[in-house]
Design an enzyme around this catalytic site. Structure first.
Site, PDB file in Angstrom:
ATOM      1  N   HIS A   1      18.346   2.914  42.584  1.00 54.51           N
ATOM      2  CA  HIS A   1      18.798   3.961  41.433  1.00 54.51           C
ATOM      3  C   HIS A   1      18.885   5.059  42.404  1.00 54.51           C
ATOM      4  O   HIS A   1      19.719   5.954  42.076  1.00 54.51           O
ATOM      5  CB  HIS A   1      17.524   3.941  40.472  1.00 54.51           C
ATOM      6  CG  HIS A   1      17.642   5.230  39.669  1.00 54.51           C
ATOM      7  ND1 HIS A   1      18.415   5.454  38.442  1.00 54.51           N
ATOM      8  CD2 HIS A   1      17.211   6.441  39.554  1.00 54.51           C
ATOM      9  CE1 HIS A   1      18.388   6.737  37.810  1.00 54.51           C
ATOM     10  NE2 HIS A   1      17.488   7.425  38.626  1.00 54.51           N
TER      11      HIS A   1
ATOM     12  N   HIS B   1      19.582   6.848  31.289  1.00 53.26           N
ATOM     13  CA  HIS B   1      17.953   6.584  31.473  1.00 53.26           C
ATOM     14  C   HIS B   1      17.819   5.237  30.599  1.00 53.26           C
ATOM     15  O   HIS B   1      17.229   5.184  29.510  1.00 53.26           O
ATOM     16  CB  HIS B   1      17.312   7.901  30.868  1.00 53.26           C
ATOM     17  CG  HIS B   1      16.040   8.334  31.429  1.00 53.26           C
ATOM     18  ND1 HIS B   1      14.809   8.350  30.659  1.00 53.26           N
ATOM     19  CD2 HIS B   1      16.033   8.256  32.612  1.00 53.26           C
ATOM     20  CE1 HIS B   1      14.016   8.854  31.790  1.00 53.26           C
ATOM     21  NE2 HIS B   1      14.506   8.521  32.872  1.00 53.26           N
TER      22      HIS B   1
END
Length: 758
Positions: free
Chosen positions: A55, A106
């Site tokens: 990420h 998200h």
């Protein structure tokens, strides 16, 4: 409590460390030891594991993302003030104005805890915009869930929608559009992609760097707690395991907890700090928290940094240095401030009742040193943490079943031919979860707060006025059809780009820039990397042809459960500008009786990956619609000319559901009836439900019909008269097929989501 210091690490080289549990591979851990010349401390191990996660480091995608910058032409670069690598892209739109925007994922946190996962996704993207020196103007959300009637969708979707609305509404930011898509591939892996757009004067641009030895590092905003440790940074870098048999996931890391009221005050505080000119550099604290902020600021600066970790305001007792550095507590920012401006900085924070602490300083050296009560717990070269992590050239292989998928086209699917069956299909499609009204979702969002919203959902694009004097504005749209990308990742990505571009164009704005959120399965799967590489190349080639740059975005991998990946979903956000929002083009028809309805573009028999094949037959196969980006540019130019010269009173793009769905929505939004003319040279089903790209439905005043059609003919843009607006009618009438009462259409279109989720 015993703290693992650098001195202790040097004397205990063989001490075992849980690097695998933190997501590091054996060779990655070995490289960290090589960089440091010793084993890392607990705090250093936490920093590297977070910052080297998929990420944060983009280690599987860097080799492809570099191509975005390499592909930019001089003309594309000329308007970019900041691009890939910054917190958000920034483009110059003239008259001293600049726009910054970005879309980011998200996803995994929103499955674990839907409300907070979605809420903090909004909060994080808003802080990215603040960090550029801009005032946030609006947000959008691109959402994807499993089957609409699945029990887990009923758990996840209401929480996600409430989280998006709850956080954005409390911030006072209008939510002006986005998407809600259902497909069984997203079961267990919902996509929550949040976009924020902000405005600034060009001279107010701020970048994230720590320069100037002696300058102070100030942490301000919320206190640091235990929430979010191992959250987005680690959670988004791994697949979910299978079900544990009890309906719960085995991996349930902490999800950040948001406080929008703290963030609202933080926004105003930051804007005043920028206005006072007392900030050298600034970085938001989102994924990876202080580990990210300190290492990235130091790495982008011209020196080193010393951070005194005991000065960080905490809201939990007994936190270790590793926990403080790993915490992803929300609503925090980190600023670099010259010593002579510290008092003024603190005064502004005091005015807004924002907690602020001087936690360190820029140093002459080239190291990031972090101490805890005079003990050194971190001593690293900051670039090795922030920017020199692993870079993988993952194996790439075309899926073994790709040929079979493409060969299994929709040609054999039964099509309605009788008039009554065709009309029934119009109703069926209008009521399908993917085409039905999103009002149940959007009524939970404040779309008009602050008074600048000009267009919002259900319009094709959201539009915001940014200058009260000139009425200059911006338009935004996000789009992606994952089924198209599954069938052909290159073409599917370009179709997403084309649709977002077209949605901005039909509002009367000129598309100028792109932000993308690339959602895919595991990068360790060669088939997924083939999809990813082809999609990237499709976006690059498409943007070059359209002449608009990719200014930034996000990559989200590991969106899969076990070996089952989501549909490859490269969400494309397109930004457009409009000189005067008063000449915007609405979506709903009905401004004037007898207006002509024109279909711009070519309709072909194209049903591969279509919503009809998906919803009616549960089928996915064949090839997606043909992409013609030159046609998309031409459509944009024609619509711009039409809006400026008052020739177009309404416009709606054709995409999912084809002409039939565009007509249903245009009539229901405009609250008026219409008569539709079908072409005798093509069957009614194809005309109404084909999803050929590069098409727009426009309403033209009778007095402007000849002038508009002459312009289309002169520019070699195909057009066909497909109907007339009839405000006196309460039906949508199809020539030779029959009519559908508007009330029946509205009940079908608006009833689906409330029935599923109320």
């Amino acid at each position: 409590m015993t703290i693992d210091t650098v001195k202790h690490a040097e004397t205990t080289p063989d001490q075992e460390q849980p690097f695998r549990e933190l997501g590091l591979k054996d060779d990655e851990y070995a490289r960290i030891r090589e960089i440091l010349g010793r084993r890392p401390t607990d705090a250093e191990l936490a920093m590297y594991s977070i910052m080297w996660s998929e990420h944060c480091s983009y280690k599987s995608s860097k080799v492809f993302l570099r191509k975005f910058d390499e592909s930019l032409t001089d003309e594309m670069r000329s308007k970019m003030l900041a691009g890939i690598g910054e917190n958000a892209g920034v483009v110059d739109i003239g008259d001293g104005w600049a726009i910054t925007f970005k879309v980011e994922s998200h996803n995994h946190p929103s499955y674990v805890e839907p409300y907070q996962g979605a809420a903090t996704g909004v909060g994080g993207i808003v802080r990215d915009i603040i960090a550029m020196g801009a005032r946030p103007l609006a947000v959008m959300d691109s959402l994807r869930f499993g089957k609409a009637d699945a029990p887990d969708t009923r758990r996840v979707l209401p929480g996600v929608v409430a989280g998006v609305g709850g956080y954005g509404n409390c911030l006072g930011l209008p939510n002006i559009g986005g998407e809600v898509v259902f497909d069984e591939s997203y079961a267990g892996n919902p996509l929550v992609n949040a976009l924020c757009v902000g405005v600034l004067r060009t001279e107010d641009l701020h970048l994230a760097h720590a320069s100037g030895a002696g300058n102070k590092i100030i942490l301000f905003g919320a206190r640091t707690g235990l929430d979010g440790i191992g959250g987005v940074s680690v959670l988004a870098s791994d697949t979910f395991a299978g079900d544990d048999g009890g309906g719960k996931r085995k991996k349930l890391p902490a999800v950040q907890v948001g406080d929008p009221f703290t963030e609202k005050v933080l926004i105003e505080c930051c804007l005043e700090l920028f206005q006072e000119g007392i900030v050298v550099g600034i970085q938001d604290l989102g994924g990876a928290g202080l580990s990210c902020a300190t290492s990235e600021l130091a790495s982008a600066g011209d020196g080193g940094m010393h951070v005194y970790l005991e000065r960080v305001p905490l809201r939990a007792t007994g936190m270790t240095p590793a926990e403080i550095l790993s915490s992803e507590s929300q609503e925090r920012m980190c600023a670099v401030v010259a010593p002579e401006n510290v008092d003024a900085f603190m005064a502004v924070c005091g005015k807004w009742d924002v907690i602020a602490s001087e936690i360190g300083e820029v140093t002459e050296g080239e190291r990031l040193v972090i101490t805890w009560n005079d003990e050194v717990v971190v001593d690293v070269p900051p670039r090795t943490v922030a920017h020199e992590g692993p870079v993988y050239n993952r194996p790439i292989e075309r899926p073994a079943d790709q040929d079979a998928l493409v060969a299994n086209g929709p040609e054999s699917l039964a099509r309605p031919t009788e008039p009554a069956d065709v009309l029934k299909t119009v109703l069926t499609m209008a009521a399908s979860p993917n085409l039905s009204s999103r009002r149940w979702v959007t009524q939970q969002y404040d779309r008009y707060v602050r008074g600048g919203t000009v267009l919002a959902q259900p319009s094709d694009a959201g539009m915001i006025r940014i200058d009260e004097e000139t009425n200059r504005g911006i338009a935004l749209a996000t789009d992606c059809n994952g089924r198209f990308t599954k069938l052909d990742p290159y073409a599917g990505a370009q179709l997403a780009l084309a649709e977002a571009y077209r949605n901005v164009s039909v509002s009367g704005a000129t598309p100028i820039a792109v932000s993308d959120c690339l959602n895919f399965g595991s990068p360790e799967d060669p088939a997924v990397m083939w999809q990813f590489e082809r999609a990237i190349q499709g976006i690059i080639d498409g943007c070059r042809e359209l002449g608009i740059p990719v200014t930034g975005g996000n990559v989200s991998f590991y969106n899969q459960t076990g070996s089952t990946a989501i549909l490859p979903t490269p969400v494309i956000g397109v930004l457009g500008v409009i000189d005067d929002v008063r000449r915007r083009i609405p979506t709903g028809i009905g401004a004037e009786a007898g207006e002509t309805l024109l279909l711009l573009g070519d309709t072909r028999d194209e049903f591969g990956g279509s919503e009809w094949a998906h919803h009616v037959h549960g089928h996915l196969g064949g090839v997606p619609p043909k992409v013609d980006l030159a046609r998309e540019r031409l459509l944009g130019e024609v619509l711009l000319a039409g809006s400026r010269d008052g020739m177009v009173s309404a416009a709606h793009d054709l995409s999912d559901g084809g002409l039939a769905q565009a007509l249903v929505e245009a009539c229901l939004i405009g609250e008026t009836g219409a008569r539709v003319f079908l072409d005798s040279e093509q069957d009614a089903f194809t005309q109404l439900f084909s999803e050929s790209a590069g098409r727009v439905l426009v309403a033209v005043p009778r007095s402007e019909e000849l002038r508009f059609t002459d312009m289309c003919t002169a520019r070699q843009l195909p057009w066909r008269k497909v109907g007339v607006v009839d405000p006196e009618s309460e039906s949508l009438e199809f020539q030779d097929l029959g009519q559908l009462p508007l009330g029946e259409l509205r009940a079908a279109w608006e009833g689906t989501l409330p029935a599923l989720f109320d």
